[in-house]
Design a protein around this motif. Structure first.
Motif, mmCIF file in Angstrom:
data_model
loop_
_atom_site.group_PDB
_atom_site.id
_atom_site.type_symbol
_atom_site.label_atom_id
_atom_site.label_comp_id
_atom_site.label_asym_id
_atom_site.label_seq_id
_atom_site.Cartn_x
_atom_site.Cartn_y
_atom_site.Cartn_z
ATOM 1 N N TRP A 239 51.709 8.686 32.352
ATOM 2 C CA TRP A 239 51.541 9.175 33.716
ATOM 3 C C TRP A 239 50.248 8.668 34.346
ATOM 4 O O TRP A 239 50.218 8.326 35.534
ATOM 5 C CB TRP A 239 51.545 10.702 33.723
ATOM 6 N N ARG A 240 49.168 8.612 33.568
ATOM 7 C CA ARG A 240 47.888 8.178 34.140
ATOM 8 C C ARG A 240 47.930 6.714 34.552
ATOM 9 O O ARG A 240 47.409 6.339 35.615
ATOM 10 C CB ARG A 240 46.772 8.407 33.126
ATOM 11 N N ALA A 241 48.531 5.892 33.728
ATOM 12 C CA ALA A 241 48.632 4.473 34.086
ATOM 13 C C ALA A 241 49.489 4.279 35.333
ATOM 14 O O ALA A 241 49.165 3.467 36.209
ATOM 15 C CB ALA A 241 49.222 3.680 32.921
ATOM 16 N N ALA A 242 50.559 5.050 35.449
ATOM 17 C CA ALA A 242 51.406 4.948 36.640
ATOM 18 C C ALA A 242 50.659 5.411 37.889
ATOM 19 O O ALA A 242 50.778 4.801 38.960
ATOM 20 C CB ALA A 242 52.679 5.776 36.436
ATOM 21 N N ASN A 243 49.877 6.479 37.741
ATOM 22 C CA ASN A 243 49.114 6.958 38.903
ATOM 23 C C ASN A 243 48.036 5.959 39.325
ATOM 24 O O ASN A 243 47.782 5.793 40.525
ATOM 25 C CB ASN A 243 48.470 8.305 38.564
ATOM 26 N N ARG A 244 47.403 5.295 38.355
ATOM 27 C CA ARG A 244 46.386 4.304 38.708
ATOM 28 C C ARG A 244 46.998 3.124 39.460
ATOM 29 O O ARG A 244 46.339 2.519 40.305
ATOM 30 C CB ARG A 244 45.675 3.806 37.454
ATOM 31 N N ARG A 245 48.234 2.793 39.158
ATOM 32 C CA ARG A 245 48.890 1.690 39.868
ATOM 33 C C ARG A 245 49.375 2.097 41.257
ATOM 34 O O ARG A 245 49.373 1.284 42.182
ATOM 35 C CB ARG A 245 50.070 1.164 39.047
ATOM 36 N N LEU A 246 49.794 3.346 41.401
ATOM 37 C CA LEU A 246 50.360 3.780 42.680
ATOM 38 C C LEU A 246 49.316 4.321 43.644
ATOM 39 O O LEU A 246 49.522 4.273 44.859
ATOM 40 C CB LEU A 246 51.423 4.848 42.447
ATOM 41 N N LEU A 247 48.210 4.854 43.116
ATOM 42 C CA LEU A 247 47.243 5.522 43.988
ATOM 43 C C LEU A 247 46.643 4.587 45.041
ATOM 44 O O LEU A 247 46.555 4.961 46.219
ATOM 45 C CB LEU A 247 46.136 6.157 43.136
ATOM 46 N N PRO A 248 46.226 3.348 44.698
ATOM 47 C CA PRO A 248 45.666 2.489 45.761
ATOM 48 C C PRO A 248 46.675 2.159 46.851
ATOM 49 O O PRO A 248 46.333 2.185 48.039
ATOM 50 C CB PRO A 248 45.226 1.232 44.995
ATOM 51 N N TRP A 249 47.915 1.851 46.474
ATOM 52 C CA TRP A 249 48.928 1.535 47.489
ATOM 53 C C TRP A 249 49.289 2.771 48.309
ATOM 54 O O TRP A 249 49.594 2.665 49.499
ATOM 55 C CB TRP A 249 50.173 0.965 46.821
ATOM 56 N N THR A 250 49.248 3.951 47.680
ATOM 57 C CA THR A 250 49.515 5.172 48.431
ATOM 58 C C THR A 250 48.436 5.416 49.487
ATOM 59 O O THR A 250 48.731 5.722 50.649
ATOM 60 C CB THR A 250 49.591 6.371 47.474
ATOM 61 N N GLY A 251 47.174 5.278 49.079
ATOM 62 C CA GLY A 251 46.095 5.443 50.054
ATOM 63 C C GLY A 251 46.158 4.416 51.165
ATOM 64 O O GLY A 251 45.906 4.732 52.336
#
Length: 377
Positions: A239-251
């Motif tokens: 989950w943490r690796a997925a969040n690190r990949r999605l968080l910049p594009w989400t912001g």
């Protein structure tokens, strides 16, 4: 003079290869302004001279327009000390502005090369740039003075910046410097998108690109996470690796619309209708039936090749520069292509050239495979 820099030594080794590659790249990039320059003697299009006069002198004395289209027209035309006294002077001023626009078209071709070079390699970039020179919005109407060239420039600049972000990879847990770099590049991309929309208010598709990349990345990560969960169980999902990949594009997807609105308010895009519109109907495909069929066929084959290439991303679950490039082309062709005439399709011409280049590469690879199979048989 060192031995490595002697003229006889330049024809051998890596230096000669780099010099030849640079000359070939420059020659292909210059094809675009040269192709557009064949129409410099084209008759004045309705609204072309009026928008130049409004940008330079204003419709009324002292009421000079200061939005992005007017600033672009002043940049390519230069501001003379006084208005022309007769029609011949106005025509010479328009010709100078058209010549200045050829420089902007050269910059557009350079950005096409850089974008495709980041996503697909040098040979594919050269092919896409060469095909851009053959598209009707460039070859037939590239010399017509209009702010759509500025919209295409800023739109491609935003694509290149987003490709740089995709190539940088996910932000690490303690990567403060990389996070600031990501934010700075994202702000620059949002400003470029805002300037593209300000230059051509009818083109609002670029603001959707970060959200489209986010959606594609979310689908990729969902598929990859489901595969990992099937092998290791739900308790060991990354989950943490997925969040690190999605968080910049989400912001980025959430911040870009707000930043674009700020840019539009600061640049006076709400007053963009003060300039007369250029009535120009130039289709993306050639008008002659044989050339139209060939260009359309290459576009269809290229779209299939792009779909197959994007499908291969299911294995790695990572968004790269090629994904950003292909999603940009799909978005522009889907939004600008079906628009009825008269509509300026110049911002979508690079997207069509990129898709056609993929079609040419796919057709060449298939022809090579078929010829090799015939030889073996």
């Amino acid at each position: 003079m060192s031995a490595g820099w002697r003229p006889a030594a330049l024809v051998h080794g890596r230096r000669f290869t780099a010099l030849a590659a640079g000359c070939a790249t420059l020659a292909v990039v210059l094809l675009v302004p040269l192709a557009a320059g064949t129409g410099l003697d084209r008759p004045v299009v309705h609204g072309e001279r009026e928008q130049l006069d409004a940008a330079l002198w204003g419709r009324e004395p002292g009421a000079v327009v200061d939005d992005v289209p007017a600033l672009y027209l002043r940049a390519v035309a230069g501001v003379p000390p006084s208005p022309p006294a007769d029609d011949a002077g106005r025509r010479r001023q328009l010709d100078r502005a058209r010549i200045g626009q050829l420089v902007a078209l050269g910059a557009l071709a350079g950005l096409v090369y850089v974008a495709v070079r980041l996503g697909r390699g040098r040979l594919q970039a050269l092919l896409a740039t060469a095909l851009l020179a053959a598209t009707p919005p460039v070859a037939a109407a590239g010399a017509v003075l209009r702010p759509a060239v500025a919209a295409g420039l800023f739109g491609l600049l935003a694509v290149v910046l987003l490709q740089v972000q995709a190539a940088a990879g996910p932000v690490r847990r303690h990567g403060v410097g990389r996070a600031f770099g990501w934010a700075a590049v994202g702000i620059a991309a949002a400003i470029a998108i805002g300037l593209a929309i300000a230059a051509l208010p009818a083109l609002t598709a670029p603001v959707l690109l970060p959200g489209l990349v986010l959606s594609f990345a979310a689908v990729l990560l969902a598929v990859r996470t489901a595969r990992i969960g099937g092998r290791r169980g739900c308790a060991r999902l990354p989950w943490r690796a997925a969040n690190r990949r999605l968080l910049p594009w989400t912001g980025l997807a959430l911040a870009v619309p707000g930043l674009v609105v700020v840019v539009l308010e600061r640049t006076g895009a709400v007053r963009a209708d003060t300039l007369p519109a250029v009535v120009l109907a130039a289709d993306l495909l050639p008008a002659a039936p044989p050339a139209r069929w060939v260009a359309g066929g290459l576009a269809v084959v290229g779209a299939v090749a792009i779909a197959l290439r994007l499908a291969r991303r299911w294995r790695c679950g990572r968004v790269g520069p090629d994904v950003v490039l292909f999603l940009h082309t799909a978005l522009l062709l889907a939004v600008v292509g079906p628009v009825p005439d008269p509509a300026d399709r110049l911002p979508a011409a690079p997207a069509l050239a990129i898709v056609q280049a993929e079609g040419v590469s796919f057709a060449a690879a298939f022809a090579g495979w078929f010829a090799a199979r015939r030889r073996r048989a």
